[in-house]
Design an enzyme around this catalytic site. Sequence first.
Site, short mmCIF file in Angstrom:
data_model
loop_
_atom_site.label_atom_id
_atom_site.label_comp_id
_atom_site.label_asym_id
_atom_site.label_seq_id
_atom_site.Cartn_x
_atom_site.Cartn_y
_atom_site.Cartn_z
N GLY A 184 0.82 -1.21 0.00
CA GLY A 184 0.00 0.00 0.00
C GLY A 184 0.85 1.26 0.00
O GLY A 184 0.57 2.21 -0.73
N TYR A 185 1.88 1.25 0.81
CA TYR A 185 2.77 2.40 0.91
C TYR A 185 3.51 2.63 -0.41
O TYR A 185 3.63 3.76 -0.89
CB TYR A 185 3.75 2.18 2.06
CG TYR A 185 4.65 3.36 2.36
CD1 TYR A 185 4.19 4.41 3.14
CD2 TYR A 185 5.96 3.39 1.90
CE1 TYR A 185 5.01 5.49 3.44
CE2 TYR A 185 6.78 4.47 2.19
CZ TYR A 185 6.31 5.51 2.96
OH TYR A 185 7.13 6.58 3.25
N ALA A 186 4.01 1.54 -1.00
CA ALA A 186 4.72 1.66 -2.28
C ALA A 186 3.79 2.20 -3.36
O ALA A 186 4.19 3.04 -4.18
CB ALA A 186 5.29 0.31 -2.69
#
Length: 255
Positions: free
Chosen positions: A159-161
């Site tokens: 999700g962060y990437a």
Amino acid sequence: MTDVDNLFDLSGRVAVVTGARRGIGLAIAEALASAGADIIAVSAGLEPSGSEVEKRVRALGRSFQGHRVDFADRAAVAAFATELAGTPVDVLVNNAGTIRRAPAAEHSDEDFDHVLTVDLSSQFVLSREIGRGMLERGRGKIIFTASLLSYQGGITVPGYAAAKSGIAGLTRALANEWAGRGVNVNAIVPGYIATDNTQALRDDPTRGPAILERIPAGRWGRPEDFAGVAVFLASAASDYVHGALVPVDGGWLGR
């Protein structure tokens, strides 16, 4: 001859800094205040009064407003932008963010959606609303906090990437539309920085040393490493810089 001192002078400017309660956001708010800007600090957990960021900004003789806004709630972000409608904002630093760690095969929809909302969607909402006023006035500076994962995939943080890759694209997209109308949109790209978000990595007996070994500068970054680049991107010194992603990573991307 160019007056170099004036290039970096933010006197009389109003800067909104999200995620300003601690870490990189706190350091950026302090740096902008040191350069002369008045600060509107925003964070999901910001204390109503007496916060560390308030103390540092007021100690520099600048005015301060603090707002508690949950960036997981897009409606709350939009309401905050409406509240600021009567305040000409010169600088917007989109630094609020979060991270959820789990292997991709076990990464829940809830975690993925939460990170995308905080780290990408709410950043767009706030930039759109504040940016509209900047366009009307014909000037403004918007600074996103991207990540090394705007370039790389990372491990156990899908999700962060995805969100930080989106921030890189959003930075360029807004710059393409707004550069000719006096609004600079750029991003700072932090490397591995010693903050709460990286505590788990630094404590990992395998990944911690491996990351440190790969950083040419030989150390993890510190929040204060962002002071200079933040003032540069917020000031007249960067008036011809648009759509740039500026790494502050100890040389990681150059290795």
